[in-house]
Design an enzyme around this catalytic site. Sequence first.
Site, PDB file in Angstrom:
ATOM      1  N   GLY A  11      23.325  31.983  47.700  1.00  0.00           N
ATOM      2  CA  GLY A  11      24.173  32.937  48.419  1.00  0.00           C
ATOM      3  C   GLY A  11      24.454  32.487  49.833  1.00  0.00           C
ATOM      4  N   GLY A  14      26.364  34.391  52.817  1.00  0.00           N
ATOM      5  CA  GLY A  14      25.998  35.722  53.272  1.00  0.00           C
ATOM      6  C   GLY A  14      25.509  35.752  54.710  1.00  0.00           C
ATOM      7  N   TYR A 161      18.979  49.789  44.896  1.00  0.00           N
ATOM      8  CA  TYR A 161      18.704  48.600  45.716  1.00  0.00           C
ATOM      9  C   TYR A 161      17.195  48.414  45.936  1.00  0.00           C
ATOM     10  CZ  TYR A 161      18.806  45.362  49.695  1.00  0.00           C
ATOM     11  OH  TYR A 161      18.599  44.297  50.542  1.00  0.00           O
ATOM     12  N   LYS A 165      14.830  45.277  44.528  1.00  0.00           N
ATOM     13  CA  LYS A 165      14.012  44.457  45.422  1.00  0.00           C
ATOM     14  C   LYS A 165      12.541  44.491  45.029  1.00  0.00           C
ATOM     15  CE  LYS A 165      16.665  42.406  48.418  1.00  0.00           C
ATOM     16  NZ  LYS A 165      16.706  40.927  48.426  1.00  0.00           N
ATOM     17  N   LEU A 190      15.870  46.155  58.794  1.00  0.00           N
ATOM     18  CA  LEU A 190      17.313  46.308  58.965  1.00  0.00           C
ATOM     19  C   LEU A 190      17.788  45.204  59.907  1.00  0.00           C
ATOM     20  CD1 LEU A 190      19.864  48.036  58.520  1.00  0.00           C
ATOM     21  CD2 LEU A 190      19.095  49.490  60.405  1.00  0.00           C
ATOM     22  N   SER A 203      24.568  46.065  56.980  1.00  0.00           N
ATOM     23  CA  SER A 203      23.762  46.444  58.141  1.00  0.00           C
ATOM     24  C   SER A 203      24.606  46.486  59.413  1.00  0.00           C
ATOM     25  CB  SER A 203      22.566  45.498  58.311  1.00  0.00           C
ATOM     26  OG  SER A 203      22.980  44.160  58.507  1.00  0.00           O
TER      27      SER A 203
END
Length: 338
Positions: A11, A14, A161, A165, A190, A203
């Site tokens: 990824g 990101g 979510y 996780k 966060l 975020s």
Amino acid sequence: MAGSAAVCVTGAGGYVASWLVKLLLSRGYTVHGTVRDLGDAKTAHLKTLENAAQNLRLFKADLLDYDSMATAILGCQGVFHVATPVPPENLTDPELEMLAPAVTGTANVLKAASDANVQRVVVVSSMVAVEINPKDWPEGKIRDENCWSDREFCRNNESWYPVAKIISEEAALEYGRQTGLDVVTVNPGLVFGPLLQPTVNASSQFLIYFLKGGPDPVRNKLWHIVDVRDVADALLLVYEVPQPSGRHICAPHAISARDLLDLLMSKYPGYPFVSKENICDMDHPAPMTSEKLKKLGWSCRPLEETIADTVEFFQQAGFLEDVDGAAPCRFPPLFNKI
């Protein structure tokens, strides 16, 4: 495990992964970055990073496709599994849309790493796998790496979510125990800080909502915050140090939603801000500790510096400007589920 060694970052385009790729390239690593689409403008920023022309290779890969992940990981000494699905507002099939990519995707990355004789895999988990209604955890006790969120509580709340996780982190650590693959996890809070990618991530939307305001309620919970650049440092640290093990909480700053709003209002007057009446009171459980990471040599920026750098970036990027006819700013639904 440093220098010119090759490592894979899943990824790669990101928010966190882009900063990690930037850091790895600056340290002389060769980086294999996986992306969904090699022609996507959302990943073009990776090619402009220092040393990218010489040391960055991008691979089109799907987490659910073992062969594509194996191709990207082949020849690498280490893997950073950063890619994670973020749920849309309305999941129609949580098992298919959220849990399968997270769990099956992690399994494919770990199997490909084993088959390629990778030395270490660093898996990015989240604070949501630590802090949500943990079972058998004394009230008021600081939450450390032994603390796990209650999976069934999250599932019953349809907090998909966190469920993804929790399950994927548990599976990654268990895979390491069963196979001998060196697997460590990092649990960021966060994440704030400047963006390298052109699109606004969840975020960042969280902080933009505080500044621009809107009709949605926000829970006055204790939010654990970390700078994206410090997350990248933590990921590289647990990859390079000789003897890391297990989980590593990466969430050094704890602040309530109301206190965060007060901080922003004092520093950046003139924005419409979220209404204090929209911040709903709730109990504040004990914070988490990042001492395990700090004992490895990790350090982090002050919260005020992170906030300042983030807001300055938003201002320069035009993210805080009002556009005539635009839809009202909305609070990201994900954060009312964690």
